[in-house]
Design an enzyme around this catalytic site. Sequence first.
Site, PDB file in Angstrom:
ATOM      1  N   THR A 113       3.188  52.618  37.337  1.00 60.13           N
ATOM      2  CA  THR A 113       1.891  52.217  36.775  1.00 60.13           C
ATOM      3  C   THR A 113       1.881  52.377  35.254  1.00 60.13           C
ATOM      4  OG1 THR A 113       0.836  52.989  38.788  1.00 60.13           O
ATOM      5  CG2 THR A 113      -0.605  52.666  36.900  1.00 60.13           C
ATOM      6  N   HIS A 128       3.677  49.571  33.726  1.00 69.04           N
ATOM      7  CA  HIS A 128       2.821  48.356  33.693  1.00 69.04           C
ATOM      8  C   HIS A 128       1.838  48.413  32.521  1.00 69.04           C
ATOM      9  CE1 HIS A 128       4.370  46.766  37.350  1.00 69.04           C
ATOM     10  NE2 HIS A 128       3.961  47.785  38.090  1.00 69.04           N
ATOM     11  N   ARG A 178      20.431  52.579  42.541  1.00 68.81           N
ATOM     12  CA  ARG A 178      19.446  53.225  43.407  1.00 68.81           C
ATOM     13  C   ARG A 178      20.009  53.519  44.794  1.00 68.81           C
ATOM     14  NH1 ARG A 178      13.805  49.927  42.439  1.00 68.81           N
ATOM     15  NH2 ARG A 178      13.081  51.044  40.594  1.00 68.81           N
TER      16      ARG A 178
END
Length: 346
Positions: A41, A44, A201
Amino acid sequence: MKALVKVKPGKGFTLMDMPEPVIERPNEVIIKVKYASICGTDVHIYQWDEWSEKRIKPPRIIGHELCGEVVEAGKEVKSVKIGDIVSAETHIVCGDCYQCKIGNMHICDNVKILGVDIDGVFAEYVKIPALNAWKVSSNIPIEVVSLFEPFGNAVHSTLIDEIVGKDVAVFGCGPIGLMSIGVAKVSGAKRVFAVEVSDYRLDFAKMMGADFLINPLEEDPVELILDKTDGHGVDVFLEMSGNPKAIIQGIKATKKGGRVSLLGIPKDKVVFEDFAEDIVFKYLKIYGINGRLMFKTWYQANALLESGKVNLKPLITHKFKLEEYDKAMQLLINKKAIKILFEINP
Ligand code: ZN
């Protein structure tokens, strides 16, 4: 105090001096921030995407994943005391709406999110309601305390329904996907399939205990999962990617009567070619996951960390000073980091 601020609409942050928070209500606490971790977030908001433009009202101190020490408490505060080490539930709730009253505080109609709708934790001090301050057990390593909030998302997504003896597919191995693999494994899942386009990952997925590592750019995850499950599919699908293609593949790889937890947030439309066949006739049980149960999930998360059954330390790939925020954001944008800690008052 020093704080990382979205000063005006547009890309980037500014590190600047901001006034220290002061207690205005008797149920508030002031936390001296030790560590704060960066969430997608925050990235973003840094990049100023469409969602940020609609939601964020600058100037705003960013950040919500907190590890800090209570340094001041309003006169009605009983649940924490000065000197306690706390993390924070980031949903600031009203306590008065229908959802709050029926025990669904995590989906409060008037929710305000720390570091989004009110000033956040990328600062030397932050003010939160005492209800939101989660006192952590003393044997939990202090570096992972700020990871409590995303870990809670993983715990909520994974444990919202049966997991013991189940085959589980985790699509998307960002921090919460990786944490979910750990939670599923220690909670008795039979096998975990990790599906992720980044090999970087996937290495972490292996470390968290995944049994099968699938890169969908190299192999078809649906075919592979069906092959390994005698054509039935997995019992549980944890959607952590927000990628529309992954959502559809994950559902196709789920067994009839299976369970789906949706946490990833798609930016684009998700179009099913055959909604009836893929979902309705498959008798799927689908949960949308929003936040953490307040506070059942926090007790579960605390227990998993306290017992040492889930180790989040390897997921912290970098530690930075607040001054190095541009470097930290670039690493996350380029997917060259899992979890980054800001060391604020370590
Ligand atoms: Zn409410």
